[in-house]
Write a protein that holds these residues in place. Structure first.
Motif, PDB file in Angstrom:
ATOM      1  N   PRO A  26      26.653  51.061  34.929  1.00 20.23           N
ATOM      2  CA  PRO A  26      26.618  51.640  33.577  1.00 20.23           C
ATOM      3  C   PRO A  26      25.197  51.826  33.055  1.00 20.23           C
ATOM      4  N   ALA A  27      24.325  50.831  33.302  1.00 18.02           N
ATOM      5  CA  ALA A  27      22.938  50.942  32.843  1.00 18.02           C
ATOM      6  C   ALA A  27      22.228  52.103  33.527  1.00 18.02           C
ATOM      7  N   ALA A  28      22.405  52.230  34.836  1.00 18.64           N
ATOM      8  CA  ALA A  28      21.724  53.296  35.578  1.00 18.64           C
ATOM      9  C   ALA A  28      22.254  54.672  35.192  1.00 18.64           C
ATOM     10  N   HIS A  33      21.106  59.547  32.556  1.00 20.75           N
ATOM     11  CA  HIS A  33      21.628  60.631  31.708  1.00 20.75           C
ATOM     12  C   HIS A  33      20.654  60.974  30.590  1.00 20.75           C
ATOM     13  N   VAL A  34      20.115  59.962  29.910  1.00 20.67           N
ATOM     14  CA  VAL A  34      19.216  60.219  28.791  1.00 20.67           C
ATOM     15  C   VAL A  34      17.791  60.466  29.265  1.00 20.67           C
ATOM     16  N   GLY A  35      17.463  59.985  30.483  1.00 24.42           N
ATOM     17  CA  GLY A  35      16.138  60.237  31.032  1.00 24.42           C
ATOM     18  C   GLY A  35      15.017  59.462  30.388  1.00 24.42           C
ATOM     19  N   LYS A  36      15.344  58.307  29.785  1.00 29.04           N
ATOM     20  CA  LYS A  36      14.313  57.502  29.127  1.00 29.04           C
ATOM     21  C   LYS A  36      14.441  56.037  29.557  1.00 29.04           C
ATOM     22  N   GLY A  37      13.313  55.419  29.850  1.00 25.75           N
ATOM     23  CA  GLY A  37      13.294  53.996  30.152  1.00 25.75           C
ATOM     24  C   GLY A  37      13.766  53.625  31.534  1.00 25.75           C
ATOM     25  N   PRO A  51      19.341  45.359  42.269  1.00 26.30           N
ATOM     26  CA  PRO A  51      18.256  46.338  42.458  1.00 26.30           C
ATOM     27  C   PRO A  51      18.621  47.589  43.245  1.00 26.30           C
ATOM     28  N   PRO A  52      19.245  47.500  44.439  1.00 26.42           N
ATOM     29  CA  PRO A  52      19.564  48.755  45.148  1.00 26.42           C
ATOM     30  C   PRO A  52      20.583  49.608  44.416  1.00 26.42           C
ATOM     31  N   LEU A  53      21.521  48.972  43.724  1.00 25.54           N
ATOM     32  CA  LEU A  53      22.507  49.738  42.965  1.00 25.54           C
ATOM     33  C   LEU A  53      21.844  50.471  41.800  1.00 25.54           C
ATOM     34  N   LEU A  54      21.017  49.762  41.055  1.00 26.12           N
ATOM     35  CA  LEU A  54      20.355  50.360  39.894  1.00 26.12           C
ATOM     36  C   LEU A  54      19.395  51.460  40.321  1.00 26.12           C
ATOM     37  N   THR A  55      18.589  51.183  41.334  1.00 29.80           N
ATOM     38  CA  THR A  55      17.576  52.145  41.767  1.00 29.80           C
ATOM     39  C   THR A  55      18.198  53.430  42.295  1.00 29.80           C
ATOM     40  N   ASN A  56      19.150  53.309  43.213  1.00 26.38           N
ATOM     41  CA  ASN A  56      19.739  54.509  43.821  1.00 26.38           C
ATOM     42  C   ASN A  56      20.562  55.308  42.824  1.00 26.38           C
ATOM     43  N   THR A  57      21.280  54.636  41.946  1.00 29.38           N
ATOM     44  CA  THR A  57      22.084  55.353  40.956  1.00 29.38           C
ATOM     45  C   THR A  57      21.198  56.099  39.971  1.00 29.38           C
ATOM     46  N   TYR A  58      20.151  55.435  39.506  1.00 29.51           N
ATOM     47  CA  TYR A  58      19.234  56.105  38.581  1.00 29.51           C
ATOM     48  C   TYR A  58      18.575  57.311  39.240  1.00 29.51           C
ATOM     49  N   LEU A  59      18.095  57.139  40.474  1.00 33.92           N
ATOM     50  CA  LEU A  59      17.463  58.251  41.178  1.00 33.92           C
ATOM     51  C   LEU A  59      18.451  59.384  41.429  1.00 33.92           C
ATOM     52  N   GLY A  60      19.702  59.015  41.740  1.00 35.50           N
ATOM     53  CA  GLY A  60      20.720  60.036  41.940  1.00 35.50           C
ATOM     54  C   GLY A  60      20.932  60.877  40.690  1.00 35.50           C
ATOM     55  N   MET A  61      20.951  60.224  39.546  1.00 32.67           N
ATOM     56  CA  MET A  61      21.129  60.947  38.286  1.00 32.67           C
ATOM     57  C   MET A  61      19.930  61.838  37.970  1.00 32.67           C
TER      58      MET A  61
END
Length: 225
Positions: free
Chosen positions: A47-49, A54-58, A104-114
């Protein structure tokens, strides 16, 4: 080849699969530790990623902070947690340590995917009048799925492999087969335990890879329509 043959003999012995110290019981414990840890990690990281992407900030800051967790030795965290009041709660130290390792791998890859979703596609969807929720469900999420699933695969394999350390804290799992072999100087048992962990990790990785390909194909069809 003698060790491999001895390990195969150990695995082929029915008595080694029975009872509380048997393979089936230890496998169940291993799957429970790994499954609960992975689910909790997904509930925290995804959810965090998704939101940050989505918002592209932080997002960059969040990814860098989460990656600090990769530098922390999981065994050290596990031992320290075992010495706290959490150590009296069966399995809790192991799950907490594995969650910290899997986020970490979940957050990083999901954020980069978005963030790697084509911005022109996103802007075109906005131009069609899509709301933020519609944009996420029909454009961003389907296109981000390949990297999301890559993060999930990485986290799952790492958790399954690292869950063997639970035995060092007196918990269950396939790691107990390995430590029991060390205690009795039974090389065949040690090798057999390692094979079981490796086989489980490869099996889960294969299943998630197949699921990722299926979901990615479905996601592309959704965006095309």
């Amino acid at each position: 080849m003698g060790v491999v043959a001895d390990a195969w003999t150990w695995l082929a012995t029915g008595a080694n699969w029975q009872g509380e110290a048997g393979v089936w019981h230890r496998l169940g414990e291993h799957l429970w530790f790994s499954g609960v840890s992975l689910v909790l990690s997904c509930l925290i990281a995804l959810p965090a990623a998704f939101w940050l992407g989505h918002v592209g900030k932080g997002g960059a800051l969040a990814v860098n902070v989460s990656n600090v967790g990769r530098a922390v030795p999981t065994l050290a965290v596990l031992v320290l947690l075992t010495l706290t009041p959490l150590g009296r709660q069966g399995g809790v130290p192991t799950i907490v340590a594995l969650v910290l390792f899997a986020v970490p791998p979940l957050l990083t890859n999901t954020y980069l995917g978005m963030r790697e979703v084509d911005r022109s596609v996103v802007e075109a969807a906005r131009g069609m009048g899509m709301s933020g929720g519609q944009l996420f469900r029909t454009v961003e999420l389907p296109l981000a799925l390949p990297l999301v699933m890559t993060g999930l695969r990485l986290a799952a394999v790492q958790v399954i492999a690292t869950a063997t350390l639970a035995a060092m804290a007196g918990e269950g799992g396939l790691g107990r087969i390995i430590t029991a072999g060390f205690h009795t100087y039974d090389t065949a048992q040690v090798f057999a335990g390692a094979l079981l962990v490796g086989a489980l990790a490869l099996l889960v990785e294969g299943v998630l890879a197949a699921a990722g390909r299926a979901l990615a194909g479905h996601g592309r069809k959704r965006t095309e329509t």
